[in-house]
Design an enzyme around this catalytic site. Structure first.
Site, PDB file in Angstrom:
ATOM      1  N   LYS A  18       5.285  10.560  -8.779  1.00 11.98           N
ATOM      2  CA  LYS A  18       6.395  11.488  -8.908  1.00 11.98           C
ATOM      3  C   LYS A  18       6.110  12.546  -9.962  1.00 11.98           C
ATOM      4  O   LYS A  18       6.258  13.748  -9.726  1.00 11.98           O
ATOM      5  CB  LYS A  18       7.672  10.705  -9.258  1.00 11.98           C
ATOM      6  CG  LYS A  18       8.931  11.536  -9.199  1.00 11.98           C
ATOM      7  CD  LYS A  18      10.177  10.674  -9.425  1.00 11.98           C
ATOM      8  CE  LYS A  18      10.429   9.781  -8.218  1.00 11.98           C
ATOM      9  NZ  LYS A  18      11.469   8.764  -8.482  1.00 11.98           N
ATOM     10  N   ARG A  33      13.784   8.630 -14.236  1.00  8.29           N
ATOM     11  CA  ARG A  33      13.281   7.979 -13.019  1.00  8.29           C
ATOM     12  C   ARG A  33      11.920   7.364 -13.282  1.00  8.29           C
ATOM     13  O   ARG A  33      11.101   7.921 -14.000  1.00  8.29           O
ATOM     14  CB  ARG A  33      13.095   8.999 -11.909  1.00  8.29           C
ATOM     15  CG  ARG A  33      14.343   9.505 -11.266  1.00  8.29           C
ATOM     16  CD  ARG A  33      13.942  10.456 -10.148  1.00  8.29           C
ATOM     17  NE  ARG A  33      14.960  10.575  -9.141  1.00  8.29           N
ATOM     18  CZ  ARG A  33      15.729  11.661  -8.967  1.00  8.29           C
ATOM     19  NH1 ARG A  33      15.578  12.715  -9.758  1.00  8.29           N
ATOM     20  NH2 ARG A  33      16.621  11.690  -8.016  1.00  8.29           N
ATOM     21  N   GLY A  59      12.502   1.912  -3.767  1.00 11.28           N
ATOM     22  CA  GLY A  59      13.590   0.980  -4.054  1.00 11.28           C
ATOM     23  C   GLY A  59      13.263  -0.070  -5.095  1.00 11.28           C
ATOM     24  O   GLY A  59      14.133  -0.813  -5.536  1.00 11.28           O
ATOM     25  N   MET A 108      11.891   0.424  -8.227  1.00  9.78           N
ATOM     26  CA  MET A 108      12.100   0.798  -9.609  1.00  9.78           C
ATOM     27  C   MET A 108      13.493   1.428  -9.736  1.00  9.78           C
ATOM     28  O   MET A 108      14.118   1.784  -8.761  1.00  9.78           O
ATOM     29  CB  MET A 108      11.030   1.789 -10.045  1.00  9.78           C
ATOM     30  CG  MET A 108       9.632   1.236  -9.861  1.00  9.78           C
ATOM     31  SD  MET A 108       9.381  -0.271 -10.805  1.00  9.78           S
ATOM     32  CE  MET A 108       9.721   0.320 -12.430  1.00  9.78           C
ATOM     33  N   ARG A 149       6.073  13.692  -2.000  1.00 12.34           N
ATOM     34  CA  ARG A 149       5.010  12.670  -1.973  1.00 12.34           C
ATOM     35  C   ARG A 149       4.559  12.558  -0.534  1.00 12.34           C
ATOM     36  O   ARG A 149       5.256  12.982   0.394  1.00 12.34           O
ATOM     37  CB  ARG A 149       5.533  11.338  -2.486  1.00 12.34           C
ATOM     38  CG  ARG A 149       6.698  10.823  -1.683  1.00 12.34           C
ATOM     39  CD  ARG A 149       7.265   9.543  -2.285  1.00 12.34           C
ATOM     40  NE  ARG A 149       8.480   9.149  -1.565  1.00 12.34           N
ATOM     41  CZ  ARG A 149       9.270   8.148  -1.930  1.00 12.34           C
ATOM     42  NH1 ARG A 149       9.010   7.458  -3.013  1.00 12.34           N
ATOM     43  NH2 ARG A 149      10.336   7.838  -1.218  1.00 12.34           N
ATOM     44  N   HIS A 209      16.885   1.402   2.752  1.00 13.84           N
ATOM     45  CA  HIS A 209      15.846   0.466   2.306  1.00 13.84           C
ATOM     46  C   HIS A 209      15.214  -0.257   3.479  1.00 13.84           C
ATOM     47  O   HIS A 209      13.989  -0.325   3.615  1.00 13.84           O
ATOM     48  CB  HIS A 209      16.472  -0.545   1.338  1.00 13.84           C
ATOM     49  CG  HIS A 209      15.502  -1.564   0.853  1.00 13.84           C
ATOM     50  ND1 HIS A 209      15.345  -2.786   1.450  1.00 13.84           N
ATOM     51  CD2 HIS A 209      14.607  -1.512  -0.166  1.00 13.84           C
ATOM     52  CE1 HIS A 209      14.396  -3.463   0.813  1.00 13.84           C
ATOM     53  NE2 HIS A 209      13.940  -2.712  -0.181  1.00 13.84           N
ATOM     54  N   SER A 218     -24.719 -15.237  12.149  1.00 15.77           N
ATOM     55  CA  SER A 218     -23.321 -14.826  12.210  1.00 15.77           C
ATOM     56  C   SER A 218     -22.611 -15.525  11.055  1.00 15.77           C
ATOM     57  O   SER A 218     -22.639 -16.752  10.951  1.00 15.77           O
ATOM     58  CB  SER A 218     -22.720 -15.233  13.545  1.00 15.77           C
ATOM     59  OG  SER A 218     -21.362 -14.871  13.560  1.00 15.77           O
ATOM     60  N   CYS A 256     -18.046 -13.531  12.023  1.00 18.16           N
ATOM     61  CA  CYS A 256     -17.118 -13.994  13.045  1.00 18.16           C
ATOM     62  C   CYS A 256     -15.980 -14.796  12.441  1.00 18.16           C
ATOM     63  O   CYS A 256     -15.245 -15.444  13.145  1.00 18.16           O
ATOM     64  CB  CYS A 256     -17.838 -14.799  14.117  1.00 18.16           C
ATOM     65  SG  CYS A 256     -18.612 -16.284  13.487  1.00 18.16           S
ATOM     66  N   TYR A 309     -22.527  -6.092  13.158  1.00 20.72           N
ATOM     67  CA  TYR A 309     -21.240  -6.085  13.857  1.00 20.72           C
ATOM     68  C   TYR A 309     -20.239  -6.990  13.163  1.00 20.72           C
ATOM     69  O   TYR A 309     -20.611  -7.835  12.355  1.00 20.72           O
ATOM     70  CB  TYR A 309     -21.411  -6.525  15.316  1.00 20.72           C
ATOM     71  CG  TYR A 309     -21.781  -7.968  15.489  1.00 20.72           C
ATOM     72  CD1 TYR A 309     -20.796  -8.961  15.575  1.00 20.72           C
ATOM     73  CD2 TYR A 309     -23.109  -8.363  15.565  1.00 20.72           C
ATOM     74  CE1 TYR A 309     -21.142 -10.284  15.717  1.00 20.72           C
ATOM     75  CE2 TYR A 309     -23.465  -9.688  15.703  1.00 20.72           C
ATOM     76  CZ  TYR A 309     -22.470 -10.652  15.782  1.00 20.72           C
ATOM     77  OH  TYR A 309     -22.805 -11.976  15.906  1.00 20.72           O
TER      78      TYR A 309
END
Lengths: 890, 890
Positions: free
Chosen positions: A26, A96, A105, A107, A349, A465, A773, A840, A860
């Site tokens: 912020k 704030r 929500g 803080m 933001r 919220h 693997s 895997c 992979y």
């Protein structure tokens, strides 16, 4: 001297957007907006370093802080021409929180700070609006009282109700300045009674109380829960922003609103938001009054959009929208206030968005030329894709609409109704699907929202919220379904004369806001063109291949549709549990000798062969990694007396014999027992049957379709010799089948690396392996000495207390398990440079783990079918990050 | 061309003692003896490489072998002036195996090879002794028949018995040449019937048959068992020695014998051995005739020693003894034959000896200046020391002598009588102490001898199979107790009218040869001065400290007496099981909350404190490493219904509640469960109580005695954070106790490294640890994924099949577990160079593992009390070897 305080606005901007870690999101963006000449009320940011210092130093502030705050406050006073505590022209400020990443929500905020019995009169006189002044004062006492002083917010509501009753009015707006003054008196008396001393009148006391509350809230339980769910380290800290107040509640030419530069739900390139005339910011998000749409395009008949009501301010805001998107190159979530037709920017933001929106926005921004394709790929959270891939309601299904609310977070879900977050968690842990139903949600409900399949609220809007959090989590959500009334005591919800009880099934459609009684038929997700476009870009970028873990034709087909490039793990034991087969498996286990086992295995052979035929056909020539039998044999025997008897009858044996064998096979630590290749060494006939089934299937399929490439994987190898022995078993079968059929198919033989010893001796094992693997599930168990079945007793607490940063079964432990993977990869490749490496374990579908796999140079990853797109995108992001790291390190 | 055959004797010695690996021990030493001009009959050795090639090549010989053997044979023929198969002057040879290390009785020998129906006549004519010739021929058929052709040896004995019956004689010596000729005819007919073809008459066929039998016997089951027990790799192979025969059975001026240059049982520097007049070598070891003592000093009244009977040959032999000891610088085990008063040397090798003898010989040889102290230290097998440390019979105890035999292997043992090796093994596995009782033992019995506490035979001498093997194993043995008769069928042994049945208790004293009915009181071992001397040398040499694993005062005292330099592992949970305490432990487990747990723990505190007080006093200022509670809590709860009820009554709870809690605590894989520091994190009060007990005890002891140095050890740490948390618990208690008592003691806090993750992140963990102690038991379980409780089902087979070279729970797996230990030591020391490192798994008492610990640079090993001297010696040997390696590598 450390600079603890950074100014912004009114021409002095000490910070900018790049200082997010120091100033919080912020504060950094307020400075950034001010520096590009957007209308930001002047203020200052107390840095996150103060928060860290505060906690490191036993909740004491750095010595120099006070003086720096005083100086910054004086600058505001000068800029706005008002003085803090001044009886004529009092300066009011907002206080704030603002952490490095947005924590909606979580803080606390205090508005109108600086008001007291004296300054309220000055505000009234100066604005010429006593009602506004007293309303602001009572708002301040209420917020400060509940947030800073810890007074239950119901106590405040009671007092307003009393005044309204006395005045015989229904709406707050009908109350006069005198009524509000009476509310203020009531508030002050009640607070004094609650806290044992008067409500603080000194604006300096108020200010430091609010600052302390913000820092204090950083460590409150709900913040801790949020951080845990979102992997935010506690030592990041929060900043505090103190800013001159502007007022959206000074009359009909005032307003306050929250908006997104594009539709956060769909990604549509339309200005999307909500506003309230004559209100303060909190009114919009709190859901007390139902806000109106910002743009005309979203207005329903009868609704007055801001575009219509305040056209000048709207035009200015629309211009800001365009500036911000071009400046930040991302969809922005904006807070603004209009005071007497003048626009003020209070926050911008990066906007939270649904997965679908994130996809659409990324693709469209790339196509607009605002960002490049790599950036677009980086913009979409792979984990969030999941929700796009799950079923939606079948439009043709018969359904009974029960109610309708706002389409707050897309996706559909069915489940049993629960009314509390705790119960949602409890029942979800037992594997139940539940829908969390609340009047409204609060940060205390986050764990329940996480556990639920979907969330339904009866109050609040699209930025409530419930809506914001559910979208972030990818949970379907219908919000503000006002026609529903909830009775927590009776555990029911009712609408239009229909009552649904706790435990009964409810279905919600977060894309339409509809709520249905009972369950509704779902259909496969329709993937948008954006999905295909982004996946195409990801596929061009990524280096890692993505395979799937699948044993059934359904899973294999799903995975193919999602882009799987082969099977990375086919767990053959899953095929043994089929009712048609388990009898033969048990007969094999009960056999007295090898001949008996072979007889039983011969019955299994045709089943296994058919399994492989169908998988090979679906995979059309792609590699299929088949793991030979892994679990200990006792897992296939029945446990209960009744089942035992049944099995005994089926096998024509007496129950005592089976029980005896089961006891003989039982193990103290089955995880570390007689399983994996140890079975193959002890009972060669098992792996021989499986190998025969694989080769016979491969030969058969190769006659009519693309020849499959079976990769036969030996589990739980700890020594090279084990692999040699079992490899020889498989090779013998290959030779036999190829001779019998006169046909040859390509194949390879490799091993799971799932024991520390295998990793440590990977150079030796690589001599006998065509591929490795990594079975990181088991590796995590052995590296940590942590049984997955037993860890529930302390692992959650370990994660919560920060002993472990994350659950290591969800995201790979890079230092420990990852360290071994790295050792094994290096040793294996040193011995055999072209050794194929994959993973895997369930980590194969976890984006953070995939980034690790990229860094180690695996070939992979393999994951469950629905995770395949997640993995494709995560792999692309990992490749981009690896390249950036590479260039950065050059 | 590969040289497969090496000549020796008669002036051509291709080999020498250094070629043991190639020529086997026997062949290398025959060449060596010949080269220093000792009288060795000429011969040749077929190398161990042939054996390896033979097995690698599907049991086929290298192509060039035949020609090389022919040439070597021709050389012998020329040297002795006889020809193989010649009808007048036939050459006879022996064919003997000879592996790299001596494997007594395991391999097969054939004597008198070359005899057939024709050459026997030449031998008779040439020697002028038909009886000798026919006796030799029948011996040849008998040995060749059983060893090469596989005919049961009983079949041969039956035939001799028949001839003796017919001739009406009792002793073999009373048989005439014609009787022996009849035996030969009977043998040939019987063998032809058994094998379906005539006994081979061609000496070449005989020779290759015998060579094949030697190589074949390398892989027979008994050889495999021996190798497994002695850690001999199968790929070493055996050599074959072919040597011209000399004859100890040509008359009264002939003899054959086996001797040791010093007494192998006591180490006394006297020439010790046995001989038989007019006999062949096999007669001595076979125990068929009872041999006579070699030296007069060992002769009992009435016994004729060789010194008396053949003084010339004896003097020559005594000279050889001296030459060999000076040459080999070690005690030698010699085989010789005297043919017509001329001495021939048939074998020399390093002599097997009892532990006591090895100690005495090493010390005396060093004191004689024959070897240096390092060599003396290297000469004693640390594992064998064990037997010196165990109790012997109390001379003052009442005992009933049952019989007396030869004191074949020192030490005393009591146990239940068993008559078969299999039963010995079976009952020993159940934890029973057994004495194996056999008429005589054979290689088939080795596993039973290993399992038994002691061995008793009724036949055979000090060099019989039973005696030699038992000495090697360190098992007490009484051999040749001829007054005992055994009835295997009835499962009894009887002597002097007393009968003992299987299962009844018997006691043997291997130092005196006495056998007692029932059990006899034992006393602590009296360690000889040699023991102290050698240990003193070892202590000067070694770098590694040696500590003990001990929880009880008795163990701690024993270990101190054996030279322990502190306690390396005190497992506090062992103290929890005491009947006085277990109630409080269970109360703690059953408590509903922390307060309840603290109440129960308060009851345990004084007990724990007293435990530590006594250990600290015994250890007199030496370090004492105390491991805080490690096992999962369910281990302390009862299992059976009856015990459950009892505990419930004692705690005043109902059994159902306890059962429920037990089920709640039960784990699928307790080895990987909620244990170790995980308990400390969950229930801080447990470690706090233990830490308090430690510090209170340390303070108390420090008031009156040397202050102890407690080293507090946190078990099962996987992450630095766990250690931080538990370390803080301990430090809080230290601070509290020091404040309360106004007294401070030194202490340190460290951790077990027993999880792969701890080893892999040792650099992080080292930051919070003052020391590491490697818990290689658990590390072996996790590195291999192998539960010690379950491994019994396949681990023995794994070792037997060579999948694992050794049981990794006995000797550390250097590649896997050792690899992690090395990583942890390096990472830990890199972060903290003075980090103290030790090992406290059972590997701490295993010599091979100790050598590994030396190589990794650990500071100490810790082992059970009786292993402490073993560890001290092994540590010295490791230091010597490390130094040698170091110089070799320079």
């Amino acid at each position: 001297m450390t600079k603890w305080v950074y100014n912004f606005g009114a021409g002095v901007n000490d910070g900018n957007a790049s200082l997010r870690n120091l100033l919080g999101g912020k504060g950094a963006n307020l400075a950034e907006m001010a520096s590009i000449n957007l209308p930001v009320p002047p203020g200052f940011t107390i840095t996150t370093e103060v928060c860290t210092a505060y906690y490191d130093n036993d909740r004491n502030y750095p010595a120099e802080l006070k003086a720096q705050v005083d100086a910054a406050l004086a600058r505001i006073e000068e800029a706005v021409g008002r003085k803090f505590g001044d009886k004529d022209k009092p300066l009011l400020v907002s206080v704030r929180s603002g952490a490095r990443v947005s924590m909606p929500g979580m803080m606390d905020t205090v508005l109108n700070l600086g008001l007291n019995d004296v300054t309220v009169l000055g505000l009234a006189a100066g604005s010429g609006d006593a009602r506004f002044a007293w309303d602001s004062y009572r708002r301040f006492i209420q917020m400060y009282g509940s947030v800073v002083l810890g007074v239950d917010h119901h106590r405040f509501e009671e007092i307003i109700e009393h005044v309204k009753l006395d005045a015989d009015v229904i709406e707050d707006t009908a109350l006069t300045p005198e009524h509000w003054q009476r509310v203020v008196e009531g508030y002050k008396a009640m607070v004094a009674e609650e806290i044992g001393k008067p409500f603080p009148q000194d604006p300096q006391d108020q200010l430091w109380g609010a600052i302390g509350a913000v820092f204090g809230s950083w460590m409150n339980p709900r913040a801790n829960v949020y951080r845990r769910l979102h992997d935010i380290p506690a030592n990041w800290g929060t900043a505090v922003n103190v800013q001159a107040m502007v007022f959206g509640n000074m009359g009909e030419d005032c307003a306050t609103g929250v908006c997104f530069t594009r539709d956060p739900s769909t990604g549509l390139n339309e200005f999307y938001g909500e506003y309230l005339v004559n209100a303060q910011g909190e009114d919009v998000v709190a859901g007390i009054r139902t806000p109106r749409p910002l743009s005309q395009v979203y207005a329903k008949p009868g609704e007055v959009s801001m575009e219509a009501a305040l056209p000048e301010a709207y035009a200015e805001l629309k211009n800001v929208r365009s500036i911000l998107e071009k400046h930040y190159k991302d969809m922005q979530d904006i807070e603004f206030t209009v005071q007497q037709n003048k626009l003020y920017m209070l926050q911008t933001r990066s906007g939270k968005r649904s997965a679908a929106a994130s996809l659409r926005i990324a693709v469209e921004m790339a196509e607009e030329g605002l960002i490049d394709r790599n950036t677009a790929v980086m913009r979409v959270n792979p984990a969030a894709l999941d929700q796009l891939l799950h079923p939606t309601l079948d439009p043709k299904a018969a359904k009974t609409q029960f109610a309708k609310g706002l389409p707050a977070s897309p996706g559909a879900a069915s489940g049993a109704v629960v009314f509390s977050a705790d119960e949602a968690e409890l029942r979800a842990q037992k594997g139940e699907s539940v829908i969390l139903v609340r009047i409204e949600t609060s940060p205390e409900d986050i764990h329940g929202m996480h556990a639920a399949r979907g969330v339904l609220t009866t109050r609040g809007g699209m930025t409530s919220h419930a809506a914001v959090v559910a979208r972030g989590m990818g949970r379907p959500c219908v919000a503000g379904a006002g026609s529903i009334s909830i009775d927590y005591g009776a555990q029911t919800l009712s609408a239009n004369g229909v009552t649904i009880r706790a435990g009964e099934i409810l279905t919600i459609d977060g894309a339409t806001g509809e709520v249905f009684a009972g369950s509704v038929k779902m259909i496969e997700p329709q993937l948008s063109g954006d999905f295909g476009t982004l996946m195409g870009w990801a596929d061009e970028i990524r280096r890692l291949k993505v395979r799937t873990n699948a044993e059934t034709p359904l899973d294999a087909e799903t995975a193919r549709k999602f882009g799987a490039e082969g099977i990375g793990l086919c767990r053959t034991e899953h095929m043994f549990f089929d009712p048609q087969r388990i009898g033969a498996v048990r007969q094999m286990i009960m056999a007295k000798d090898e001949a008996g086992r072979r007889t039983a295995l011969a019955k299994l052979l045709p089943f296994q062969r058919e399994d492989f035929v169908s998988l090979f056909k679906i995979m059309e020539g792609l590699p299929v990694t088949i793991r030979l039998l892994d679990p200990p044999l006792h897992e296939f025997l029945p446990h209960g007396e009744a089942e035992l008897k049944e099995v005994a009858d089926a096998l024509g044996m007496d129950a005592a014999t089976i029980k005896e064998r089961a006891e003989e096979l039982s193990e103290a630590n089955p995880m570390l027992g007689h399983r994996g290749c140890r079975l193959g060494v002890t009972y060669p006939e098992i792996y021989e049957m499986q190998a025969r089934a694989i080769f016979e299937a491969a030969v058969e399929v190769s006659k009519t379709a693309k020849a499959p490439v079976p990769e036969i994987m030996i589990p739980l190898v700890g020594t090279k010799r084990e692999l040699d022995i079992t490899r020889a078993q498989v090779e013998r079968m290959a030779k036999a089948v190829f001779e019998e059929t006169g046909k040859t198919v390509e194949y390879s033989i490799g091993t799971m690396i799932e024991l520390p010893r295998a990793a440590l001796t990977a150079d030796q094992i690589a001599e006998s392996a065509d591929f490795f693997s990594f079975g990181t599930n088991d590796l995590t168990q052995t590296v940590f000495g942590l049984s997955r079945d037993d860890a529930g007793k302390f692992l959650p607490a370990y994660v919560e207390q920060g002993i472990l940063p994350k659950d290591p079964f969800v995201s790979i432990d890079v230092d420990g398990v990852g360290g071994l993977v790295r050792i094994a990869a290096e040793k294996g490749r040193a011995k055999k440079p072209n050794l194929k490496l994959g993973i895997c374990g369930e980590h194969g579908g976890d984006p953070a783990s995939i980034a690790f796999c990229e860094s180690v140079g695996l070939d992979y990853v393999s994951c469950s079918p629905y995770r395949v797109p997640v993995a494709r995108l995560a792999a692309a992001q990992a490749a981009i990050e690896a390249k950036e790291t590479h260039f950065r390190d050059k």
